[in-house]
Design a protein around this motif. Sequence first.
Motif, short mmCIF file in Angstrom:
data_model
loop_
_atom_site.label_atom_id
_atom_site.label_comp_id
_atom_site.label_asym_id
_atom_site.label_seq_id
_atom_site.Cartn_x
_atom_site.Cartn_y
_atom_site.Cartn_z
N LEU A 50 20.44 39.88 42.11
CA LEU A 50 21.40 40.99 42.09
C LEU A 50 22.13 41.06 40.74
N MET A 101 22.14 44.02 37.42
CA MET A 101 23.27 44.62 36.71
C MET A 101 22.88 45.09 35.31
N CYS A 128 25.55 45.47 42.94
CA CYS A 128 25.20 44.15 42.41
C CYS A 128 26.40 43.22 42.33
#
Length: 577
Positions: A23, A27, A218
């Motif tokens: 996650l 970004m 995220c």
Amino acid sequence: MADNVMELFGDVNTMWVLIAAALVFLMQAGFAMVETGFTRAKNAGNIIMKNLMDFAIGTPLYWLVGFGIMFGTQSAVFGGIDFFTSGDYTAILPEGVSFYAYFIFQTVFCATAATIVSGAMAERTKFVSYCIYSAVISLLIYPISGHWIWGGGWLAQLGFHDFAGSTAVHLVGGISALIGAAMLGPRIGKYGRDGKPRAIPGHSIPLGALGVFILWFCWFGFNGGSTVSMTDGNAALAGKIFFNTNLAAATATVAVMLITWVRYKKPDVSMTLNGSLAGLVAITAGCDLVNPWAAALIGLIAGFAVVFGIELVDKVLKVDDPVGAVGVHGVNGALGTILTGVFASNESLEAMGMSRLHFFGVEVLGVVSTVAWVGITMSVVFLLIKKTVGLRVTAEEEIAGLDLPEHGLVSAYADFMPSVPTTDVSGVPAAEPTGAVPVDEAVPVQLKESPRGAVTASDAKITKIELLFKQERFEALKNAMREIGITGMTVTHVLGCGVQKGKPEYYRGVEQEIDLLPKVQMEIVVSKVPVRAVIETAKRVLYTGHIGDGKIFVYDVENVVKVRTGEEGYAALQDVE
């Protein structure tokens, strides 16, 4: 049996850290979209390339020595040199988390700190210079301050708390962005001779908004994953962190919308998107220590901080930061860390064995120390780059956009590609005509001279009518023209203004000098339909009684030629086989 349970717990923790790492890696896509959307299209490829290389350059360098500097045990100031991270780090690993899972988790955090700077230095930085900066921050600057905060260094020993990186990641990136943008100087045309800032709007608000949504999503991995565990009560803690993270971001977003609505008379879209990120940055340090009411209050304060922080940087400091990175990450990274000392719950303070005043002082010390470290070192780095390879592209390259001179990319968007192909077609025979009427058999035309000396192909008067009007009236006008028999028209989206010189609007708090407003230009050539009928119909459809309804221009046309048949004059305008 007990060993199997412990192994299962370890697998769960490792899996959680790997999911969080994925996650946080995503970004990079969010930052790339935000920075690209908030800048001009002619630099889109360059910005994508910089965000890509932040991660690609930082990953091997962090493996080479960065991780060792950050998590080594040589001293409280400097972790140590461990080439290719070959040492034993068992002592610093979270319980049940494998080494490589923790390693990749820390790697993606390092890349996030590096990529923050890209937006602030956008549209005028040499690509090679940016790559050098990215290498240095990943190799030394981030790992050293990271050692102080997360690697068992002197700040950690004092009790400094930065759960997921308001200071360790965002403040480091924000201060680097401020130094880099200040040393670069503003973009051409950003400030007038009187020093007043001019708005340079980004080319795609939807792209920027999509980037913000991706970052918001995220951030649950960024903050929640920093528990590095889903056992021993950490699953419940992760739930609280998710809730606080979302609440702070939402509160900051609403706050910025209302602030800009009051200050600029309309809710500013790009500034509100910055508000979402500001709330996320501010809550990152204390998302585990504060209660929801405090998270909401931190978000509210972050909303005010990002608006006035961006205005301070832009209008007072005269530092050109196209995406607001300094206000979002620098200002709110520091603010969020300090507010953790203010709003940490009593239960958290008791667990740490610290008074609120003591804890607050340590938080302030950590922020000041990090600002000093990054400010001094990044000033040296950027100064050395400026004196050697140079920081800034030439004025000609900046005006043209960095995509072409830096990467040989004509445009990052297919729709903006040149309409004329650049392929070498020498030696390729021309295509044979496929129409029913060859050129040499086209309808013969008898040309004649009008009383004014112009050569025409018919006695019928031919007139061109050009209409400039508001975009929202296009469909109504098009339908009205068809009703009176107009079957041919050319429509173009244009920019223009009348004697009123346009209505002022605001972008991120800066008044836009909108001398040119978006309009539609419709061109019609008539001979059969009365000119007055076209004019009266257009007036009826376009009229609102307000400034900007448009203009109608009428011209005499000497001749019209239909290419397919060779017909000219009145006949060329008739749709008759």
